[in-house]
Design an enzyme around this catalytic site. Structure first.
Site, PDB file in Angstrom:
ATOM      1  N   ASP A 130      11.583  30.637 -43.205  1.00 22.73           N
ATOM      2  CA  ASP A 130      10.172  31.018 -43.061  1.00 22.73           C
ATOM      3  C   ASP A 130       9.564  30.213 -41.914  1.00 22.73           C
ATOM      4  O   ASP A 130       9.998  29.089 -41.648  1.00 22.73           O
ATOM      5  CB  ASP A 130       9.370  30.661 -44.326  1.00 22.73           C
ATOM      6  CG  ASP A 130       9.695  31.565 -45.504  1.00 22.73           C
ATOM      7  OD1 ASP A 130      10.382  32.585 -45.326  1.00 22.73           O
ATOM      8  OD2 ASP A 130       9.252  31.223 -46.622  1.00 22.73           O
ATOM      9  N   ARG A 178      12.279  38.144 -38.819  1.00 22.36           N
ATOM     10  CA  ARG A 178      11.156  38.709 -39.577  1.00 22.36           C
ATOM     11  C   ARG A 178       9.922  38.560 -38.694  1.00 22.36           C
ATOM     12  O   ARG A 178       9.625  37.444 -38.224  1.00 22.36           O
ATOM     13  CB  ARG A 178      10.946  37.944 -40.877  1.00 22.36           C
ATOM     14  CG  ARG A 178       9.692  38.413 -41.621  1.00 22.36           C
ATOM     15  CD  ARG A 178       9.234  37.421 -42.677  1.00 22.36           C
ATOM     16  NE  ARG A 178      10.203  37.270 -43.730  1.00 22.36           N
ATOM     17  CZ  ARG A 178      10.399  36.135 -44.406  1.00 22.36           C
ATOM     18  NH1 ARG A 178       9.703  35.050 -44.107  1.00 22.36           N
ATOM     19  NH2 ARG A 178      11.294  36.077 -45.366  1.00 22.36           N
TER      20      ARG A 178
HETATM   21  P1  FDA Z   1      -3.491  42.050 -43.280  1.00 21.61           P
HETATM   22  O1  FDA Z   1      -3.766  41.053 -44.349  1.00 21.61           O
HETATM   23  O2  FDA Z   1      -3.833  41.726 -41.862  1.00 21.61           O
HETATM   24  O3  FDA Z   1      -4.173  43.400 -43.689  1.00 21.61           O
HETATM   25  C1  FDA Z   1      -4.314  44.476 -42.776  1.00 21.61           C
HETATM   26  C2  FDA Z   1      -4.791  45.698 -43.521  1.00 21.61           C
HETATM   27  O4  FDA Z   1      -3.773  46.175 -44.407  1.00 21.61           O
HETATM   28  C3  FDA Z   1      -6.001  45.455 -44.422  1.00 21.61           C
HETATM   29  O5  FDA Z   1      -7.187  45.528 -43.698  1.00 21.61           O
HETATM   30  C4  FDA Z   1      -5.843  46.570 -45.439  1.00 21.61           C
HETATM   31  O6  FDA Z   1      -6.282  47.797 -44.901  1.00 21.61           O
HETATM   32  C5  FDA Z   1      -4.342  46.641 -45.623  1.00 21.61           C
HETATM   33  N1  FDA Z   1      -3.897  45.766 -46.733  1.00 21.61           N
HETATM   34  C6  FDA Z   1      -3.368  44.530 -46.624  1.00 21.61           C
HETATM   35  N2  FDA Z   1      -3.070  44.022 -47.836  1.00 21.61           N
HETATM   36  C7  FDA Z   1      -3.427  44.951 -48.730  1.00 21.61           C
HETATM   37  C8  FDA Z   1      -3.382  45.035 -50.151  1.00 21.61           C
HETATM   38  N3  FDA Z   1      -2.888  44.022 -50.890  1.00 21.61           N
HETATM   39  N4  FDA Z   1      -3.838  46.155 -50.745  1.00 21.61           N
HETATM   40  C9  FDA Z   1      -4.346  47.187 -50.020  1.00 21.61           C
HETATM   41  N5  FDA Z   1      -4.407  47.169 -48.652  1.00 21.61           N
HETATM   42  C10 FDA Z   1      -3.977  46.083 -48.023  1.00 21.61           C
HETATM   43  N6  FDA Z   1       3.452  34.136 -42.739  1.00 21.61           N
HETATM   44  C11 FDA Z   1       3.885  33.038 -42.058  1.00 21.61           C
HETATM   45  O7  FDA Z   1       3.094  32.401 -41.360  1.00 21.61           O
HETATM   46  N7  FDA Z   1       5.200  32.639 -42.158  1.00 21.61           N
HETATM   47  C12 FDA Z   1       6.127  33.358 -42.853  1.00 21.61           C
HETATM   48  O8  FDA Z   1       7.313  33.004 -42.870  1.00 21.61           O
HETATM   49  C13 FDA Z   1       5.684  34.516 -43.566  1.00 21.61           C
HETATM   50  N8  FDA Z   1       6.536  35.274 -44.307  1.00 21.61           N
HETATM   51  C14 FDA Z   1       6.123  36.458 -44.850  1.00 21.61           C
HETATM   52  C15 FDA Z   1       7.034  37.304 -45.493  1.00 21.61           C
HETATM   53  C16 FDA Z   1       6.626  38.548 -45.960  1.00 21.61           C
HETATM   54  C17 FDA Z   1       7.633  39.450 -46.641  1.00 21.61           C
HETATM   55  C18 FDA Z   1       5.270  38.977 -45.792  1.00 21.61           C
HETATM   56  C19 FDA Z   1       4.825  40.341 -46.248  1.00 21.61           C
HETATM   57  C20 FDA Z   1       4.369  38.129 -45.188  1.00 21.61           C
HETATM   58  C21 FDA Z   1       4.769  36.863 -44.724  1.00 21.61           C
HETATM   59  N9  FDA Z   1       3.859  36.012 -44.125  1.00 21.61           N
HETATM   60  C22 FDA Z   1       4.317  34.880 -43.478  1.00 21.61           C
HETATM   61  C23 FDA Z   1       2.390  36.280 -44.194  1.00 21.61           C
HETATM   62  C24 FDA Z   1       1.917  37.062 -42.959  1.00 21.61           C
HETATM   63  O9  FDA Z   1       1.959  36.235 -41.828  1.00 21.61           O
HETATM   64  C25 FDA Z   1       0.488  37.567 -43.151  1.00 21.61           C
HETATM   65  O10 FDA Z   1      -0.357  36.438 -43.272  1.00 21.61           O
HETATM   66  C26 FDA Z   1       0.275  38.451 -44.357  1.00 21.61           C
HETATM   67  O11 FDA Z   1       1.341  39.354 -44.524  1.00 21.61           O
HETATM   68  C27 FDA Z   1      -1.047  39.230 -44.230  1.00 21.61           C
HETATM   69  O12 FDA Z   1      -1.012  40.102 -43.147  1.00 21.61           O
HETATM   70  P2  FDA Z   1      -0.623  41.652 -43.268  1.00 21.61           P
HETATM   71  O13 FDA Z   1       0.132  41.998 -42.033  1.00 21.61           O
HETATM   72  O14 FDA Z   1       0.141  41.879 -44.526  1.00 21.61           O
HETATM   73  O15 FDA Z   1      -1.931  42.495 -43.326  1.00 21.61           O
END
Ligand code: FDA
Length: 299
Positions: A130, A178
């Site tokens: 990670d 990733r």
């Molecule tokens: P974000 O939170 O930006 O959301 C974008 C849009 O997606 C929202 O406005 C909404 O429309 C929709 N959405 C998001 N979540 C939703 C929900 N629960 N329900 C409904 N709609 C939703 N970080 C890091 O720094 N180091 C790491 O090693 C990892 N590893 C990691 C592994 C995996 C498998 C994941 C999924 C994430 C990580 N992360 C991480 C965290 C990552 O960096 C990030 O902070 C989160 O995934 C949040 O960003 P998103 O891209 O998911 O969408």
């Protein structure tokens, strides 16, 4: 945003963490943490496998400050790998270098990783490092390069909010990466603060890694990014075995199942263990709506 900063502050607060860990996973944490033991984590993976999804398990733990804790953490990773192999579930291991002693002694951390990778290699299980906060980025990439001289089945994660993400992704051509937006609070000196800019940079690195023919794990809950990636791979004739989607356990479950049913590889990141507090606070910081988890837990 105050809420985000508040939860990120809590995620780093050792006093609050130690109290919360004593209470055990409450306030909704249970819905995104797969239990405390290896057996509970393996059972969760088995359930997901039955629904057509893969797993990657992560034994939660941060703030390792002694050699003993780092060694114990490495031994735990090895026991987890043995359990994955024995149960024959479809699952990777995810881990953090600070858990293996990166802040105690860099070489101890590398040696712990070497031991873990020897076991992983024996069982052909992929290990993902990670990515943590910016202060650990260079050391993480350096150690990854050293490890890859001996082992192929290891990769890391690159954070799209960092200005340097594109260069790091290009330097890691051929490595299973990733790709994520990034979860820590970083300074404007090193990271985009604006969501649109983060999204743009994030999509850029996904496209660059896919186009270079390197295996790409797109880890996001953002359906817009997922749709863009689906359209991009069709447009460029990139086959489904060159990439996968990843989401966190307990998040957007219906979308997870839908993506798997569409024939894409969908891997679920499954955190477990009793050191759940910082992980949970970072999830609340990312998306204040996640507080509904916490409220549900209270009720
Ligand atoms: P974000 O939170 O930006 O959301 C974008 C849009 O997606 C929202 O406005 C909404 O429309 C929709 N959405 C998001 N979540 C939703 C929900 N629960 N329900 C409904 N709609 C939703 N970080 C890091 O720094 N180091 C790491 O090693 C990892 N590893 C990691 C592994 C995996 C498998 C994941 C999924 C994430 C990580 N992360 C991480 C965290 C990552 O960096 C990030 O902070 C989160 O995934 C949040 O960003 P998103 O891209 O998911 O969408």
């Amino acid at each position: 945003m105050i809420t985000r900063n508040f939860f990120l502050y809590l995620s780093n607060n050792k006093f609050v963490k130690s109290k919360a860990t004593k209470w055990g996973p409450k306030f909704g944490a249970r819905s995104i943490i797969a239990g405390e033991t290896i057996d509970e984590a393996i059972n969760t993976v088995r359930n997901l496998n039955e629904q057509g999804m893969s797993g990657t398990v992560d034994h939660l733990g941060e703030f390792v400050t002694s050699r003993e804790e780092a060694l114990e953490s490495a031994n735990f990773c090895i026991r987890t790998l043995e359990a994955i192999a024995e149960s024959k579930v479809d699952c990777h291991l995810s881990l953090k270098l600070t858990q293996l002693g990166l802040d105690v002694d860099r070489n101890l951390c590398r040696d712990n990783m070497m031991r873990i990778l020897e076991t992983a290699d024996k069982h052909k299980i992929f290990v993902r490092i990670d990515m943590e906060d910016y202060a650990h980025l260079d050391a993480t990439l350096e150690i990854l390069h050293e490890l890859r001289e001996s082992f192929e089945g290891v990769g890391t994660a690159i954070q799209g909010y960092l200005y340097r993400a594109e260069k790091d992704t290009r330097d890691l051509k051929g490595v299973n990466l990733r790709l994520i937006k990034g979860a820590y609070k970083e300074s404007p000196d090193v990271a985009y603060q604006n969501q649109e800019e983060v999204n743009r940079n994030y999509l850029n690195i996904i496209k660059a890694h896919l186009l270079s023919g390197s295996y790409t794990a797109v880890a996001t809950h953002d359906h817009r990014i997922i749709d863009d990636v689906k359209a991009f791979v069709i447009e460029h004739g990139i086959s489904n075995d060159k990439f996968e989607f990843q989401m966190l356990y307990g998040f957007r479950r219906e979308l997870q199942v839908k993506i798997a049913k569409e024939g894409y590889k969908m891997r679920i990141y499954i955190p477990f263990g009793n050191d759940w507090f910082a992980f949970y606070m970072r999830r609340l910081a990312e998306r204040p709506q996640n507080i509904s988890f916490a409220l549900r837990g209270l009720i």
